[in-house]
Design a protein around this motif. Sequence first.
Motif, short mmCIF file in Angstrom:
data_model
loop_
_atom_site.label_atom_id
_atom_site.label_comp_id
_atom_site.label_asym_id
_atom_site.label_seq_id
_atom_site.Cartn_x
_atom_site.Cartn_y
_atom_site.Cartn_z
N ALA A 1 -21.69 5.17 6.50
CA ALA A 1 -21.70 4.40 5.25
C ALA A 1 -23.07 4.36 4.59
O ALA A 1 -23.17 4.31 3.36
N ALA A 2 -24.15 4.38 5.37
CA ALA A 2 -25.49 4.33 4.80
C ALA A 2 -25.80 5.53 3.93
O ALA A 2 -26.66 5.48 3.05
N PHE A 3 -25.08 6.63 4.16
CA PHE A 3 -25.40 7.90 3.53
C PHE A 3 -24.40 8.33 2.46
O PHE A 3 -24.51 9.43 1.92
N GLY A 4 -23.43 7.47 2.15
CA GLY A 4 -22.42 7.82 1.16
C GLY A 4 -22.61 7.08 -0.14
O GLY A 4 -23.11 5.95 -0.17
N HIS A 5 -22.17 7.70 -1.23
CA HIS A 5 -22.35 7.12 -2.57
C HIS A 5 -21.34 6.01 -2.87
O HIS A 5 -21.66 5.09 -3.62
N ARG A 6 -20.14 6.13 -2.34
CA ARG A 6 -19.08 5.19 -2.68
C ARG A 6 -18.89 4.14 -1.59
O ARG A 6 -19.38 4.28 -0.47
N THR A 7 -18.15 3.10 -1.95
CA THR A 7 -17.87 1.99 -1.05
C THR A 7 -16.40 2.04 -0.61
O THR A 7 -15.52 2.22 -1.45
N ALA A 8 -16.16 1.84 0.67
CA ALA A 8 -14.79 1.79 1.18
C ALA A 8 -14.29 0.35 1.09
O ALA A 8 -14.56 -0.47 1.97
N VAL A 9 -13.60 0.03 0.00
CA VAL A 9 -13.04 -1.31 -0.16
C VAL A 9 -11.54 -1.26 0.05
O VAL A 9 -10.92 -0.19 0.07
N ARG A 10 -10.97 -2.44 0.23
CA ARG A 10 -9.53 -2.53 0.47
C ARG A 10 -8.84 -3.21 -0.70
O ARG A 10 -9.34 -4.21 -1.24
N PHE A 11 -7.72 -2.66 -1.07
CA PHE A 11 -6.84 -3.26 -2.06
C PHE A 11 -5.55 -3.60 -1.31
O PHE A 11 -4.74 -2.72 -1.03
N GLN A 12 -5.42 -4.88 -0.93
CA GLN A 12 -4.29 -5.33 -0.11
C GLN A 12 -4.16 -4.45 1.14
O GLN A 12 -3.09 -3.93 1.44
N SER A 13 -5.26 -4.30 1.82
CA SER A 13 -5.38 -3.57 3.09
C SER A 13 -5.35 -2.05 2.96
O SER A 13 -5.46 -1.36 3.96
N LYS A 14 -5.23 -1.54 1.75
CA LYS A 14 -5.24 -0.09 1.54
C LYS A 14 -6.65 0.34 1.12
O LYS A 14 -7.21 -0.21 0.17
N VAL A 15 -7.20 1.30 1.85
CA VAL A 15 -8.57 1.71 1.59
C VAL A 15 -8.68 2.59 0.35
O VAL A 15 -7.83 3.45 0.10
N ARG A 16 -9.73 2.33 -0.45
CA ARG A 16 -10.09 3.19 -1.57
C ARG A 16 -11.61 3.30 -1.61
O ARG A 16 -12.32 2.33 -1.34
N TYR A 17 -12.08 4.50 -1.96
CA TYR A 17 -13.52 4.73 -2.05
C TYR A 17 -13.91 4.70 -3.52
O TYR A 17 -13.50 5.58 -4.29
N ILE A 18 -14.66 3.69 -3.90
CA ILE A 18 -15.03 3.52 -5.30
C ILE A 18 -16.52 3.24 -5.42
O ILE A 18 -17.20 2.95 -4.43
N GLY A 19 -17.02 3.29 -6.65
CA GLY A 19 -18.39 2.89 -6.91
C GLY A 19 -19.40 4.01 -6.83
O GLY A 19 -19.07 5.18 -6.61
N TRP A 20 -20.66 3.64 -7.02
CA TRP A 20 -21.78 4.59 -6.99
C TRP A 20 -23.06 3.83 -6.65
O TRP A 20 -23.42 2.87 -7.33
#
Length: 348
Positions: free
Chosen positions: A109-128
């Motif tokens: 995670a320290a080396f990635g551009h996006r954030t692994a957040v959850r939408f009702q327990s489903k993971v999505r990688y968003i952001g910068w």
Amino acid sequence: MEDTGNEFVTIYGRNLVGELPNFVHRPYLVVTMEDLWPKFESFFDKNLAGVYMVRTLEYEQLCKDLERLPNCKSVIGLGGGQALDVAKFFVWNQPKPLFQVPTAMSVNAAFGHRTAVRFQSKVRYIGWAVPEAVYVDFDVIQGAPKILNRSGVGDIFCYHTALFDWKLSHERGKTEAKWPYDPNLVAKSQRVLDSVLAALDDIRDVTEKGIRTLMNANRYGGAAFHNAGWNPRHIEGCDHFLFYSLEYLTHKPFIHGQPVCLGVYVGSLLQNNKAEEMLDAIHRVGVDIRPEAMGVSWDDVAEAIRKVPWYTKQAGLWYTIYDEVPITEEFIARVRENITAKFGPWQG
């Protein structure tokens, strides 16, 4: 093929946490975990604007928490994947300098551009978010629980199954138009995987060589999604999909590398792709993939394996071996038998 993407500036050394107050923009916010803060609190000074303790990765709650953050001019992410991801999420929404300090080698995670957040327990990688630097303190890493450090191999071992899935998709005409099969990317990921497989004992023992090897591998992996044009095919596949299914079904927190390594073994077995070699590597490096070691049951794991094809379809994920080979009860029994034979019956 020309390489045009960059990896994050990464600094190795000692007393790196203690130096942070001397140069980060003031006042600063520290994003960390409740169990870690007592260990590191003394390193920070009067310019500390506040401390955010991570308790969730759910998007809606993070947005609410964002509104209540104290005013600050920089953010320090201090911890494992959750703390580092939330630090990125805050900086994405309120742009300011970011300094990342992983306290274990558990994820990339320290080396990635996006954030692994959850939408009702489903993971999505968003952001910068791009940090000013990632600080890898040998003493901090070596002071972390060994399982956290060793489990970091999960985000590298998964290249083994991901590369097979991508080639399979290519051969079946199932590769996404936006992610055509690329032998150059395959070769890069294979080289990184090989470097980690060649240093299993050092990684298990958390030596300086082991730290550099695994963190450099995760440095590649964290940036690889962006640097390949947001293409995850060479770094993630069926391995992570089993983890997502297990997380979705149980709603339990995991040490990331354990279920991912489980996914690597199960995927390799489905693929008929050096499964025993990968199981040997997982065992040798010291990552326990027995369900009980993760706080779940064999029934949970069995149901998660059965549900992977359903989960991937409803989540819109890509073609893998799970789309090709049916899951049978005999296969699930074989998974349990082989893992138990390697690690032994659970005695906890």
